[in-house]
Design a protein around this motif. Sequence first.
Motif, PDB file in Angstrom:
ATOM      1  N   ARG A  94      -8.930   5.877   4.048  1.00 44.18           N
ATOM      2  CA  ARG A  94     -10.173   6.452   3.521  1.00 44.18           C
ATOM      3  C   ARG A  94      -9.976   6.912   2.076  1.00 44.18           C
ATOM      4  NH1 ARG A  94     -12.076  10.640   7.490  1.00 44.18           N
ATOM      5  NH2 ARG A  94      -9.971  11.109   6.993  1.00 44.18           N
ATOM      6  N   ILE A  95      -8.875   7.595   1.798  1.00 47.12           N
ATOM      7  CA  ILE A  95      -8.582   8.081   0.444  1.00 47.12           C
ATOM      8  C   ILE A  95      -8.453   6.913  -0.528  1.00 47.12           C
ATOM      9  CG2 ILE A  95      -6.815   9.198  -0.975  1.00 47.12           C
ATOM     10  CD1 ILE A  95      -6.259  11.005   1.507  1.00 47.12           C
ATOM     11  N   LEU A  96      -7.688   5.899  -0.127  1.00 45.56           N
ATOM     12  CA  LEU A  96      -7.475   4.755  -1.011  1.00 45.56           C
ATOM     13  C   LEU A  96      -8.746   3.958  -1.251  1.00 45.56           C
ATOM     14  CD1 LEU A  96      -4.001   3.504   0.188  1.00 45.56           C
ATOM     15  CD2 LEU A  96      -4.554   4.576  -1.987  1.00 45.56           C
ATOM     16  N   SER A  97      -9.567   3.809  -0.228  1.00 46.54           N
ATOM     17  CA  SER A  97     -10.788   3.040  -0.418  1.00 46.54           C
ATOM     18  C   SER A  97     -11.687   3.716  -1.444  1.00 46.54           C
ATOM     19  CB  SER A  97     -11.529   2.837   0.902  1.00 46.54           C
ATOM     20  OG  SER A  97     -12.048   4.060   1.366  1.00 46.54           O
ATOM     21  N   VAL A  98     -11.770   5.029  -1.413  1.00 45.78           N
ATOM     22  CA  VAL A  98     -12.570   5.756  -2.409  1.00 45.78           C
ATOM     23  C   VAL A  98     -11.895   5.719  -3.773  1.00 45.78           C
ATOM     24  CG1 VAL A  98     -13.468   8.017  -3.035  1.00 45.78           C
ATOM     25  CG2 VAL A  98     -13.656   7.230  -0.689  1.00 45.78           C
ATOM     26  N   ALA A  99     -10.597   5.942  -3.798  1.00 41.49           N
ATOM     27  CA  ALA A  99      -9.875   5.986  -5.072  1.00 41.49           C
ATOM     28  C   ALA A  99      -9.904   4.643  -5.792  1.00 41.49           C
ATOM     29  CB  ALA A  99      -8.432   6.414  -4.834  1.00 41.49           C
ATOM     30  N   LEU A 100      -9.795   3.563  -5.058  1.00 37.98           N
ATOM     31  CA  LEU A 100      -9.764   2.239  -5.706  1.00 37.98           C
ATOM     32  C   LEU A 100     -11.146   1.761  -6.124  1.00 37.98           C
ATOM     33  CD1 LEU A 100      -7.105   0.512  -3.446  1.00 37.98           C
ATOM     34  CD2 LEU A 100      -6.789   1.445  -5.736  1.00 37.98           C
ATOM     35  N   GLN A 101     -12.201   2.365  -5.602  1.00 34.56           N
ATOM     36  CA  GLN A 101     -13.562   2.001  -5.992  1.00 34.56           C
ATOM     37  C   GLN A 101     -14.016   2.724  -7.263  1.00 34.56           C
ATOM     38  OE1 GLN A 101     -16.057   2.730  -2.631  1.00 34.56           O
ATOM     39  NE2 GLN A 101     -15.167   1.086  -1.416  1.00 34.56           N
ATOM     40  N   THR A 102     -13.395   3.852  -7.571  1.00 31.11           N
ATOM     41  CA  THR A 102     -13.790   4.628  -8.752  1.00 31.11           C
ATOM     42  C   THR A 102     -13.016   4.152  -9.976  1.00 31.11           C
ATOM     43  OG1 THR A 102     -12.142   6.329  -8.290  1.00 31.11           O
ATOM     44  CG2 THR A 102     -14.336   6.652  -7.357  1.00 31.11           C
ATOM     45  N   LYS A 103     -13.609   4.381 -11.121  1.00 28.87           N
ATOM     46  CA  LYS A 103     -12.913   4.013 -12.371  1.00 28.87           C
ATOM     47  C   LYS A 103     -12.035   5.134 -12.751  1.00 28.87           C
ATOM     48  CE  LYS A 103     -16.517   1.007 -14.038  1.00 28.87           C
ATOM     49  NZ  LYS A 103     -17.463   0.704 -15.060  1.00 28.87           N
ATOM     50  N   MET A 106       0.829  -1.200   0.000  1.00 33.67           N
ATOM     51  CA  MET A 106       0.000   0.000   0.000  1.00 33.67           C
ATOM     52  C   MET A 106       0.867   1.256   0.000  1.00 33.67           C
ATOM     53  SD  MET A 106      -2.916  -1.155  -0.419  1.00 33.67           S
ATOM     54  CE  MET A 106      -3.968   0.254  -0.228  1.00 33.67           C
ATOM     55  N   GLY A 107       1.973   1.227   0.715  1.00 32.39           N
ATOM     56  CA  GLY A 107       2.892   2.362   0.707  1.00 32.39           C
ATOM     57  C   GLY A 107       3.450   2.612  -0.673  1.00 32.39           C
ATOM     58  N   VAL A 160       2.970   6.058  -2.881  1.00 34.48           N
ATOM     59  CA  VAL A 160       4.117   6.808  -3.396  1.00 34.48           C
ATOM     60  C   VAL A 160       4.041   6.935  -4.911  1.00 34.48           C
ATOM     61  CG1 VAL A 160       6.626   6.746  -3.698  1.00 34.48           C
ATOM     62  CG2 VAL A 160       5.629   6.267  -1.475  1.00 34.48           C
ATOM     63  N   LYS A 161       3.641   5.871  -5.589  1.00 32.83           N
ATOM     64  CA  LYS A 161       3.627   5.868  -7.054  1.00 32.83           C
ATOM     65  C   LYS A 161       2.459   6.660  -7.629  1.00 32.83           C
ATOM     66  CE  LYS A 161       3.918   2.795 -11.026  1.00 32.83           C
ATOM     67  NZ  LYS A 161       4.039   1.401 -11.468  1.00 32.83           N
ATOM     68  N   TYR A 162       1.262   6.415  -7.124  1.00 31.07           N
ATOM     69  CA  TYR A 162       0.074   6.987  -7.745  1.00 31.07           C
ATOM     70  C   TYR A 162      -0.493   8.206  -7.022  1.00 31.07           C
ATOM     71  CZ  TYR A 162       0.150   2.673 -10.399  1.00 31.07           C
ATOM     72  OH  TYR A 162       0.530   1.637 -11.211  1.00 31.07           O
ATOM     73  N   PHE A 163      -0.203   8.352  -5.755  1.00 33.20           N
ATOM     74  CA  PHE A 163      -0.735   9.471  -4.980  1.00 33.20           C
ATOM     75  C   PHE A 163       0.375  10.151  -4.181  1.00 33.20           C
ATOM     76  CE2 PHE A 163      -3.908   6.020  -5.054  1.00 33.20           C
ATOM     77  CZ  PHE A 163      -4.890   6.625  -5.831  1.00 33.20           C
ATOM     78  N   PRO A 164       1.404  10.664  -4.848  1.00 26.89           N
ATOM     79  CA  PRO A 164       2.535  11.223  -4.099  1.00 26.89           C
ATOM     80  C   PRO A 164       2.158  12.407  -3.206  1.00 26.89           C
ATOM     81  CG  PRO A 164       2.698  11.760  -6.425  1.00 26.89           C
ATOM     82  CD  PRO A 164       1.566  10.796  -6.275  1.00 26.89           C
ATOM     83  N   ASP A 165       1.128  13.164  -3.581  1.00 29.38           N
ATOM     84  CA  ASP A 165       0.717  14.297  -2.750  1.00 29.38           C
ATOM     85  C   ASP A 165       0.082  13.853  -1.443  1.00 29.38           C
ATOM     86  OD1 ASP A 165       1.598  15.946  -4.766  1.00 29.38           O
ATOM     87  OD2 ASP A 165      -0.396  16.160  -5.675  1.00 29.38           O
ATOM     88  N   CYS A 166      -0.384  12.604  -1.384  1.00 26.13           N
ATOM     89  CA  CYS A 166      -1.066  12.085  -0.192  1.00 26.13           C
ATOM     90  C   CYS A 166      -0.107  11.432   0.798  1.00 26.13           C
ATOM     91  CB  CYS A 166      -2.120  11.061  -0.603  1.00 26.13           C
ATOM     92  SG  CYS A 166      -3.401  11.719  -1.668  1.00 26.13           S
ATOM     93  N   TYR A 167       1.158  11.391   0.491  1.00 31.78           N
ATOM     94  CA  TYR A 167       2.106  10.622   1.305  1.00 31.78           C
ATOM     95  C   TYR A 167       2.240  11.146   2.727  1.00 31.78           C
ATOM     96  CZ  TYR A 167       6.096   7.665   2.283  1.00 31.78           C
ATOM     97  OH  TYR A 167       6.925   6.717   2.817  1.00 31.78           O
TER      98      TYR A 167
END
Length: 60
Positions: free
Chosen positions: A51-60, A30-31, A35-42
């Motif tokens: 919470r961010i990842l659960s929403v991001a991975l559910q959307t297309k 997950m880390g 780092v790769k896809y959401f560097p601003d969220c690190y």
Amino acid sequence: MEQAKQRVANEKKKQNEKKRKAENHHKYIMGGIVVKYFPDCYHYDEGELNRILSVALQTK
């Protein structure tokens, strides 16, 4: 009796080690995704990232 207690203790230790390895692997993967896809969220804490990842991975 002592041998039985020791076996139980060893089995618990093995289960805890297995659980810890799985959790560490998950955190590592997950880390890497963060780092790769959401560097601003690190810089967010773990709860916010979950919470961010659960929403991001559910959307297309």
